[in-house]
Design a protein around this motif. Structure first.
Motif, PDB file in Angstrom:
ATOM      1  N   UNK A 199      54.820  36.851  43.953  1.00 31.86           N
ATOM      2  CA  UNK A 199      54.893  37.882  42.917  1.00 31.86           C
ATOM      3  C   UNK A 199      54.651  37.312  41.518  1.00 31.86           C
ATOM      4  N   UNK A 200      55.224  36.151  41.224  1.00 37.59           N
ATOM      5  CA  UNK A 200      55.045  35.567  39.886  1.00 37.59           C
ATOM      6  C   UNK A 200      53.599  35.136  39.662  1.00 37.59           C
ATOM      7  N   UNK A 201      52.988  34.563  40.673  1.00 39.55           N
ATOM      8  CA  UNK A 201      51.588  34.150  40.553  1.00 39.55           C
ATOM      9  C   UNK A 201      50.681  35.376  40.470  1.00 39.55           C
ATOM     10  N   UNK A 202      50.957  36.380  41.288  1.00 42.79           N
ATOM     11  CA  UNK A 202      50.132  37.598  41.284  1.00 42.79           C
ATOM     12  C   UNK A 202      50.186  38.311  39.940  1.00 42.79           C
ATOM     13  N   UNK A 203      51.328  38.314  39.291  1.00 41.12           N
ATOM     14  CA  UNK A 203      51.439  38.957  37.980  1.00 41.12           C
ATOM     15  C   UNK A 203      50.512  38.280  36.975  1.00 41.12           C
ATOM     16  N   UNK A 204      50.462  36.958  37.010  1.00 41.86           N
ATOM     17  CA  UNK A 204      49.567  36.229  36.108  1.00 41.86           C
ATOM     18  C   UNK A 204      48.106  36.484  36.459  1.00 41.86           C
ATOM     19  N   UNK A 205      47.790  36.488  37.729  1.00 39.06           N
ATOM     20  CA  UNK A 205      46.408  36.732  38.177  1.00 39.06           C
ATOM     21  C   UNK A 205      45.963  38.132  37.777  1.00 39.06           C
ATOM     22  N   UNK A 206      46.833  39.117  37.957  1.00 38.09           N
ATOM     23  CA  UNK A 206      46.481  40.500  37.602  1.00 38.09           C
ATOM     24  C   UNK A 206      46.131  40.605  36.124  1.00 38.09           C
ATOM     25  N   UNK A 207      46.901  39.943  35.281  1.00 42.14           N
ATOM     26  CA  UNK A 207      46.634  39.983  33.850  1.00 42.14           C
ATOM     27  C   UNK A 207      45.368  39.236  33.458  1.00 42.14           C
ATOM     28  N   UNK A 208      45.153  38.088  34.058  1.00 44.79           N
ATOM     29  CA  UNK A 208      44.000  37.263  33.702  1.00 44.79           C
ATOM     30  C   UNK A 208      42.679  37.837  34.207  1.00 44.79           C
ATOM     31  N   UNK A 209      42.721  38.481  35.367  1.00 40.14           N
ATOM     32  CA  UNK A 209      41.489  38.980  35.979  1.00 40.14           C
ATOM     33  C   UNK A 209      41.339  40.495  35.868  1.00 40.14           C
ATOM     34  N   UNK A 210      42.277  41.125  35.153  1.00 43.56           N
ATOM     35  CA  UNK A 210      42.220  42.567  34.913  1.00 43.56           C
ATOM     36  C   UNK A 210      42.076  43.368  36.208  1.00 43.56           C
ATOM     37  N   UNK A 211      42.963  43.078  37.164  1.00 44.03           N
ATOM     38  CA  UNK A 211      43.010  43.843  38.414  1.00 44.03           C
ATOM     39  C   UNK A 211      44.409  44.415  38.565  1.00 44.03           C
ATOM     40  N   UNK A 212      44.548  45.411  39.421  1.00 44.52           N
ATOM     41  CA  UNK A 212      45.865  46.031  39.570  1.00 44.52           C
ATOM     42  C   UNK A 212      46.817  45.094  40.313  1.00 44.52           C
ATOM     43  N   UNK A 213      48.094  45.280  40.058  1.00 48.00           N
ATOM     44  CA  UNK A 213      49.130  44.393  40.583  1.00 48.00           C
ATOM     45  C   UNK A 213      49.160  44.355  42.106  1.00 48.00           C
ATOM     46  N   UNK A 214      48.954  45.489  42.769  1.00 48.14           N
ATOM     47  CA  UNK A 214      48.992  45.524  44.233  1.00 48.14           C
ATOM     48  C   UNK A 214      47.857  44.715  44.841  1.00 48.14           C
ATOM     49  N   UNK A 215      46.665  44.826  44.269  1.00 48.71           N
ATOM     50  CA  UNK A 215      45.517  44.055  44.756  1.00 48.71           C
ATOM     51  C   UNK A 215      45.747  42.572  44.537  1.00 48.71           C
ATOM     52  N   UNK A 216      46.235  42.220  43.351  1.00 48.35           N
ATOM     53  CA  UNK A 216      46.515  40.813  43.055  1.00 48.35           C
ATOM     54  C   UNK A 216      47.549  40.248  44.014  1.00 48.35           C
TER      55      UNK A 216
END
Length: 92
Positions: A56-73
């Motif tokens: 979850x912590x890594x996905x939150x950063x990925x979602x922000x950096x790659x501009x994708x939705x949180x569920x996909x990340x």
């Protein structure tokens, strides 16, 4: 998936446009295992390296950096971490 940590003997290396995770096996100094990563997988590695983390912590950063939705990340990060667990790169 709970709290995880990358195995400490693994190192991320960049060679040109490629990223590789190198496992220098201490019992066989002349051998090593190399795992290739794409850019997003390398970023996941960088976010997790040297610390305990959750998907979850890594996905939150990925979602922000790659501009994708949180569920996909989160789905993508979980899939990557599951693959790394199969290869023994991640400790749970």
């Amino acid at each position: 998936m709970g709290v995880m940590r990358l195995k400490s003997r693994l190192k991320l290396r960049r060679m040109g446009a490629q990223y590789m995770v190198v496992d220098a096996m201490p019992q066989c100094d002349h051998l090593s295992q190399v795992f290739t990563l794409n850019g997003v997988a390398a970023r996941i590695w960088q976010l997790a390296e040297g610390r305990e983390f959750t998907a979850e912590s890594v996905a939150a950063a990925i979602a922000g950096e790659y501009d994708i939705d949180a569920d996909t990340a989160l789905a993508d990060v979980r899939a990557q971490l599951a693959e790394w667990q199969q290869y023994g790169l991640v400790e749970a």
